[in-house]
Scaffold this motif. Structure first.
Motif, short mmCIF file in Angstrom:
data_model
loop_
_atom_site.label_atom_id
_atom_site.label_comp_id
_atom_site.label_asym_id
_atom_site.label_seq_id
_atom_site.Cartn_x
_atom_site.Cartn_y
_atom_site.Cartn_z
N ASP A 76 0.82 -1.21 0.00
CA ASP A 76 0.00 0.00 0.00
C ASP A 76 0.86 1.26 0.00
O ASP A 76 0.66 2.19 0.79
N VAL A 77 1.83 1.30 -0.90
CA VAL A 77 2.72 2.46 -0.99
C VAL A 77 2.08 3.52 -1.88
O VAL A 77 1.56 3.21 -2.96
N LYS A 78 2.11 4.76 -1.43
CA LYS A 78 1.56 5.87 -2.21
C LYS A 78 2.65 6.40 -3.14
O LYS A 78 3.32 7.38 -2.86
N ARG A 79 2.83 5.73 -4.25
CA ARG A 79 3.89 6.12 -5.19
C ARG A 79 3.65 7.55 -5.69
O ARG A 79 2.54 7.92 -6.07
N GLY A 80 4.73 8.33 -5.68
CA GLY A 80 4.60 9.72 -6.10
C GLY A 80 3.73 10.53 -5.16
O GLY A 80 3.23 11.59 -5.54
N LEU A 81 3.56 10.03 -3.91
CA LEU A 81 2.65 10.68 -2.95
C LEU A 81 1.26 10.87 -3.56
O LEU A 81 0.62 11.89 -3.39
N ARG A 82 0.80 9.83 -4.26
CA ARG A 82 -0.53 9.86 -4.87
C ARG A 82 -1.35 8.69 -4.35
O ARG A 82 -0.84 7.57 -4.20
N ASN A 83 -2.62 8.95 -4.12
CA ASN A 83 -3.55 7.88 -3.75
C ASN A 83 -3.90 7.06 -4.99
O ASN A 83 -3.58 7.44 -6.12
N ALA A 84 -4.57 5.93 -4.78
CA ALA A 84 -4.90 5.04 -5.89
C ALA A 84 -5.77 5.72 -6.94
O ALA A 84 -5.70 5.39 -8.12
N TYR A 113 2.01 17.91 -25.65
CA TYR A 113 2.26 18.77 -24.50
C TYR A 113 1.28 19.94 -24.46
O TYR A 113 0.82 20.43 -25.49
N GLY A 114 0.97 20.38 -23.25
CA GLY A 114 0.04 21.49 -23.07
C GLY A 114 -1.38 21.05 -22.81
O GLY A 114 -2.28 21.88 -22.64
N LEU A 115 -1.61 19.73 -22.78
CA LEU A 115 -2.95 19.18 -22.50
C LEU A 115 -2.91 18.33 -21.23
O LEU A 115 -1.95 17.61 -20.99
N GLY A 116 -3.98 18.42 -20.44
CA GLY A 116 -4.10 17.60 -19.24
C GLY A 116 -3.39 18.20 -18.05
O GLY A 116 -2.48 19.01 -18.19
N HIS A 117 -3.84 17.79 -16.87
CA HIS A 117 -3.26 18.31 -15.63
C HIS A 117 -3.52 17.31 -14.51
O HIS A 117 -4.50 16.57 -14.53
N ALA A 118 -2.64 17.31 -13.51
CA ALA A 118 -2.76 16.36 -12.40
C ALA A 118 -3.98 16.62 -11.54
O ALA A 118 -4.51 15.70 -10.91
N ILE A 119 -4.44 17.89 -11.48
CA ILE A 119 -5.57 18.23 -10.61
C ILE A 119 -6.78 18.69 -11.42
O ILE A 119 -7.90 18.21 -11.22
N TYR A 120 -6.56 19.60 -12.35
CA TYR A 120 -7.69 20.10 -13.13
C TYR A 120 -8.22 18.99 -14.04
O TYR A 120 -7.46 18.31 -14.70
N THR A 121 -9.54 18.85 -14.05
CA THR A 121 -10.16 17.78 -14.84
C THR A 121 -10.85 18.31 -16.09
O THR A 121 -10.64 17.79 -17.19
N ILE A 122 -11.69 19.33 -15.94
CA ILE A 122 -12.42 19.88 -17.09
C ILE A 122 -11.72 21.11 -17.66
O ILE A 122 -11.63 21.28 -18.88
N SER A 123 -11.20 21.96 -16.79
CA SER A 123 -10.57 23.19 -17.28
C SER A 123 -9.52 23.68 -16.30
O SER A 123 -9.64 23.50 -15.09
N ASP A 124 -8.49 24.30 -16.85
CA ASP A 124 -7.46 24.97 -16.08
C ASP A 124 -7.78 26.46 -16.15
O ASP A 124 -7.71 27.07 -17.22
N GLY A 169 1.02 21.56 -2.88
CA GLY A 169 1.34 20.20 -3.29
C GLY A 169 2.14 20.06 -4.56
O GLY A 169 2.62 18.97 -4.86
N ASN A 170 2.29 21.15 -5.34
CA ASN A 170 3.11 21.00 -6.54
C ASN A 170 4.55 20.73 -6.14
O ASN A 170 4.99 21.07 -5.05
#
Length: 468
Positions: free
Chosen positions: A48-56, A342-353, A262-263
Motif C-alpha cells: 500500500d505504498v503511495k507512489r509519487g505521494l498519490r492515492n490510488a 504537451y500542453g494538455l491535461g493536468h494532475a488536478i484540473y479535470t475539465i478546465s485549467d 502540493g506541486n
C-alpha cells in the motif's frame, strides 16, 4: 617545440582513453543497476505504498495545510468517486480570475500586488502597495560585483542551473544568512524577489555571449519599473518594449505565482524548510525541482513541440495537416517520440485549467495585435481536438483540457521571449509563492518532514572479498 607537441599529444590521448574507460564503466554499471534496483509494481500494491505521494485514485496524499493557495479541480460524490468539475485557483482565498480581470479592466500591472497578497495574506491599500513597490525597487540591482563574479565568469548552458547557483551564491552576500526568524526570512525573500529579474536576464546574456558569440547586453534594472518591465528591458538588446507586451507578461506572472502547497517545487520548499536550513538553500532546491521536465520544464516542451510542428506542417491553416501531425506525435513518430501532446491535461484540473482560460483570452488579443491569428488557431485546434485524438489513437477517454503551458508557450513566442527563459520566467513568478510557503512552514509547520520507505531488499550474508 617538437617535444612540447609530443607531450601535448600524449596527454590528449591519455585523456581520451580515460574518458572512454569512464564511459564504459558507467555504461556497464548502469546495466547492472537497471537489474538490481528494479522493484516490482506488485510490491507497491501489496505494501500500500503511495507512489509519487498519490492515492490510488490519482489524488495527492494530504501532507499539510496551507492558507497561501488552493487548487480545486474535482469533487467527490457520497460514494467517494471523483467528479470532474471546472477548475478554480485561489490566492489567499481570492479567486485568481477576479484578480486577473481587475488588472485587465483597470489596465494596470498586478504582479507586485499579488506578491504582497501571497506574502502578507491581505490585499494592500494604495499606500501599502506603493511602499512595497519602492522596497522591491530598492532590491532590483544585484550586489556589487555579483554579475561579474558569479554569472559572467561561470556561464551555464542551463539558465535554471545558473539561477539555482546564483541563489546559493546570495548566501555569501548576506550578513545574516542562517537566521530563520520570520523577520529575517521576510527580508531575504524580498531581496530574492527583487533580484530575480536581473539574475535570469544576466544568466541569459552570459550564455548568449559565451556559447553563441553574440554581443553582451547588460542593462541595469530601473527601480521604478515593475517586474515584467524590468525583465523585458534587461532581456532585449535595445531594452525596448511596449506597454501591452509588459502588461501581458505581467498577467502571465500573476497566473504562475502560486499553485497550492502540493506541486513539486512548492512541496520541496516546505520539505527543505522543515529541516531548519537557510532561505537560499530552500529556494535553490525549489528552482531545481521546477527545472524538471515533468514540472516547470513542461512549458519548454510545448514551445519545442510547436517549433517541430511548424517545421513539419507545410500549411498551418490546414487543419487536416495539423491533425495528421498530432496523430504522429501520439504514435511516437514525431517531435520527441514521447507519444505526448504537451500542453494538455493536468494532475488536478479535470475539465478546465482556469489559468489557461484567462491566458487564452489575452493571447488572442495579442495575436490580433501582431497579425498572428493563424498561429493562434493552431493552439486552439490542439486544445479542441486533443482529447478526441488521445481517445482515437491511444484509447484514453477522459477530459484533456488545455493547461497553462499551452497558451503561455504562445505568449512567449509572440513576445519573442527566448526558449531558454521560459522556465526561469516561471521561477520568477513562482518565487512569490515559494517565499510565502517558506514563511508558513517556519511559522506553523515546525516539524521536520520525514516520510517512510519500506525496505524490500532481502538480507544477505557478508562475503569476504577473497571469496567473491
Amino acid at each position: 617545440m617538437s617535444d612540447n607537441y609530443e607531450a601535448f599529444t600524449t596527454e590528449k590521448e591519455r585523456l581520451i582513453d580515460r574518458l572512454s574507460e569512464e564511459k564504459a564503466f558507467c555504461m556497464s554499471k548502469a546495466r547492472e543497476l537497471n537489474r538490481t534496483d528494479i522493484i516490482p509494481d506488485s510490491l507497491y500494491i501489496e505494501k500500500d505504498v503511495k507512489r509519487g505521494l498519490r492515492n490510488a485514485n490519482g489524488t495527492g496524499v494530504i501532507v499539510g495545510l496551507t492558507k497561501v493557495g488552493e487548487v480545486i479541480g474535482y469533487e467527490f460524490d457520497p460514494q467517494g468517486n471523483k467528479i470532474a468539475i471546472d477548475g478554480k485557483l485561489y490566492y489567499r482565498g481570492y479567486d485568481v480570475e477576479d484578480i486577473f480581470n481587475n488588472c485587465v479592466q483597470e489596465n494596470r500591472f498586478g504582479f507586485e500586488e499579488v506578491t504582497y497578497l501571497l506574502l502578507f495574506g491581505e490585499l494592500p491599500t494604495k499606500s501599502e502597495l506603493a511602499e512595497f513597490n519602492t522596497m522591491l525597487g530598492s532590491k532590483r540591482e544585484l550586489p556589487r560585483g555579483f554579475a561579474r563574479d558569479m554569472i559572467l565568469t561561470a556561464p551555464s548552458h542551463s539558465i535554471m542551473n545558473k539561477l539555482a547557483r546564483s541563489v546559493l551564491a546570495m548566501y555569501s552576500y548576506d550578513d545574516n544568512p542562517d537566521d530563520t526568524s520570520v523577520e529575517n526570512v521576510l527580508r531575504q525573500s524580498l531581496s530574492l524577489i527583487g533580484h530575480f529579474p536581473a539574475l535570469i536576464a544576466y544568466g541569459y546574456q552570459a550564455k548568449r555571449s559565451s556559447f553563441y558569440n553574440e554581443s553582451l547586453h547588460l542593462h541595469n534594472p530601473i527601480p521604478e519599473l515593475t517586474t515584467a518591465e524590468n525583465i523585458l528591458r534587461m532581456l532585449r538588446p535595445t531594452g525596448e518594449y511596449t506597454d501591452i507586451e509588459a502588461k501581458l507578461l505581467d498577467l502571465s506572472l500573476i497566473l504562475h505565482a502560486e499553485h497550492g502547497g502540493g506541486n513539486n517545487s512548492t512541496f520541496a520548499t516546505h520539505l527543505v524548510s522543515s529541516s531548519g536550513t537557510d532561505t537560499y538553500s530552500a529556494i535553490a532546491a525549489a528552482v531545481g525541482a521546477l527545472k524538471g521536465p515533468k514540472h516547470g520544464g513542461a512549458n519548454i516542451a510545448v514551445i519545442n513541440m510547436m517549433h517541430d510542428l511548424y517545421q513539419n506542417v507545410k500549411d498551418i491553416t490546414n487543419e487536416s495537416q495539423i491533425e495528421d501531425y498530432l496523430v504522429k506525435v501520439l504514435r511516437g513518430e514525431a517531435n520527441d517520440h514521447s507519444g505526448l501532446i504537451y500542453g494538455l491535461g493536468h494532475a488536478i484540473y479535470t475539465i478546465s485549467d482556469p489559468r489557461a482560460i484567462l491566458l487564452k483570452g489575452m493571447a488572442k488579443k495579442l495575436a490580433e495585435s501582431k497579425g498572428l491569428e493563424d498561429a493562434f488557431h493552431v493552439y486552439e485546434f490542439i486544445e479542441s481536438q486533443g482529447a478526441a485524438l488521445y481517445k482515437e489513437v491511444k484509447g484514453i477517454d477522459k477530459p484533456m483540457p488545455a493547461n497553462v503551458d499551452l497558451y503561455s508557450g504562445f505568449v512567449y513566442r509572440a513576445l519573442n521571449i527566448p526558449v531558454d527563459i521560459a522556465t526561469p520566467l516561471f521561477a520568477t513568478a513562482r518565487l512569490s509563492g515559494w517565499c510565502a510557503h517558506r514563511l508558513e512552514e517556519i511559522i506553523t509547520g515546525r516539524r521536520l518532514m520525514r516520510p517512510a520507505y519500506n525496505g524490500v531488499q532481502p538480507y544477505l550474508n557478508y562475503v569476504p572479498i577473497q571469496n567473491r
